[in-house]
Structure formats: C-alpha cells, structure tokens
Design a protein around this motif. Sequence first.
Motif, PDB file in Angstrom:
ATOM      1  N   LEU A  38       7.723  -2.393  -0.213  1.00 20.03           N
ATOM      2  CA  LEU A  38       6.389  -1.837  -0.440  1.00 20.03           C
ATOM      3  C   LEU A  38       6.340  -1.033  -1.730  1.00 20.03           C
ATOM      4  N   VAL A  64      -0.433  -6.925   1.230  1.00 19.52           N
ATOM      5  CA  VAL A  64       0.419  -6.375   2.290  1.00 19.52           C
ATOM      6  C   VAL A  64      -0.008  -6.900   3.648  1.00 19.52           C
ATOM      7  N   SER A 262       4.132   3.281  -0.365  1.00 18.22           N
ATOM      8  CA  SER A 262       3.035   2.594  -1.047  1.00 18.22           C
ATOM      9  C   SER A 262       2.338   3.524  -2.030  1.00 18.22           C
TER      10      SER A 262
END
Length: 309
Positions: A38, A64, A262
């Motif tokens: 991520l 994602v 993220s």
Amino acid sequence: MKRLPLAAAALLLLLALPAHASGGAASAMPWWGWPLALFLACFVMGIVAVPAGIGGGTLFVPIVGGFFPFHLDFVRGAGLLVALASALAAAPMLLRSGLASLRLALPLALLASASSIAGALLGLALPVSVVQTALGLIVLSIVLLMAVARKSEFPIVAAPDRLSSALALHGVFVDGATRQRIDWQVHRTASGLVVFLGIGVLAGMFGIGAGWANVPALNLLMGAPLKVSAGTSGLVLSLVDSSAAWVYVNRGAVLPMIAVPSVVGMMLGAKIGARLLNVLKGTVIRRMVIAVLLFAGLRALLKGTGVWA
C-alpha cells in the motif's frame, strides 16, 4: 522528463502483484506485506495525482478496491483520508506559488462538504456489490471525460459575473513553464456552485475525492486556468473529504493498517507531485492517468459484477 512514464510502469507492476496474490496466495503474504505494498502504490499515486488535479482518492479507491483483498467500505474510508492527506501535503506549496486560490475554493467547498455527508451515508447503506459496480462505471466515465474533454490552459473570460465580482474570485500567478504573469477571473459562478453540490455527493459515496470532476468544473465551466483549477481542486478536496471522512470514522470503517501506510505514502508522493505541477505539461500526466484509471475501472466493474472476483 522520464520520471512519469517510469512511475506509471511501477504502478502497473504493483497492481499486478496484489491481483495475482488475491487469487489464493493472499494468506501466504506476511502481515507486513500488504501495508508495504500500500505504501509503495500510494507513493507513486501521490506523484501523479497532484499534477493531474484528480486527488489521491480517485486513483486509490478503484486500484486498492480492485487489486487488494480489503472490504470496499474500509477502502472508501481510507480513500477519503488519502485524498485529504495528498491535498493537505501539496496545499502550502500550491498556495505560495499562486497555483491554488483559497478565495475560489471556499464557497465551492462549503456546498460540496454538506452534500458529501449525504453521499457517505448513502454509500454505506448500499450493498458492496452495487457500490463496486457503480464505482467501476464512474471510473470508466472519468476516463471517457478525461479523454474527450476540451481543456484550455488559459480560458478566455471576457467579464466576471456579479457573484464572482462580489466574492472577488480572481487572482494572479506566474507560470513556471513560460515565466509569464497570468491574471485570471471566473464566470458562471452560480452554475459552478450547483455542480459542486453534485460533486460532493459523489465524493462521499465512493470515497474518491472527486478531483476528476473539480478540474473540468473549474476550468471548462467557470473559466479558471488549468493549473489554477488543478491546484484549487486540492484545496476543495481537503475541505470536502474531511467532512465525509467523519461519517466513515463514526461507522468504524477506517482501519489503521490500511489508512496509515496509504496516507504516509500519498503525502510523500504528493510533495513531489506539487513540484512537478509547476513545470510539467498537463497532457503528459493526463495520458498516464487515463491508462491507469482504465485498467482500474475495468477491474472494479468486473469485480462488482462477479466476472473477475
């Protein structure tokens, strides 16, 4: 500048790895593997999202949600935080350079923030498959809009309307590519306010930030220069996403394991992207974003319909 094509290739490679793992090898991935993936994916997304003016969430949620084994509600909650983080990371530099106008962003963001709360509540109430399918259709619509939209670097606004004059929606910036001093103003302000009400609903419902809609609305409808539209879009995103994100936080749809790597990756990438905005041509970045979104939109649509689970 070869950095952007290399970034696109890296992003597509990162997408291929999670997609392969989700078929059955996802359980073999160590616990730190997904956060690391991520972080790397969001770092690359942050580099291209700010110059494109589309917001990190526009890339984050379909990518994602389609290629990582996370529930879509958690992805959308993190997507709002990601879009918020990328916008906040780039905002100081954009404001200092004159590429973002706080005066232009505030009235638009006020209406979009209110409608984004309604959109977030609606998105959480719908079944995941419905939202996933709708997300795929929205992303493919974004691709079509970006491919055919007639974008003008410096739209001609003969005279501002009464509302924009009353709100003093005008400014000046120095174009880093040509070193020209550009004075700008806007028109069709009332229509722009109505459009941003609808943009807010989409931002909250899908967690994608709706930067893809902010830029055409500011540039084509209201007549702001393209770079000012892209920069101001980030300010609007930061205000709109902060409103919708509270709904996801209150519903428990924000997981630190997804959100933290993220957000960190996106913020670091966005700082690089803010520097690129001032010197790169928008057409270079737009072509790359179109290719990535087309891939991610098809994946989201096929996943939502059960064709490619």
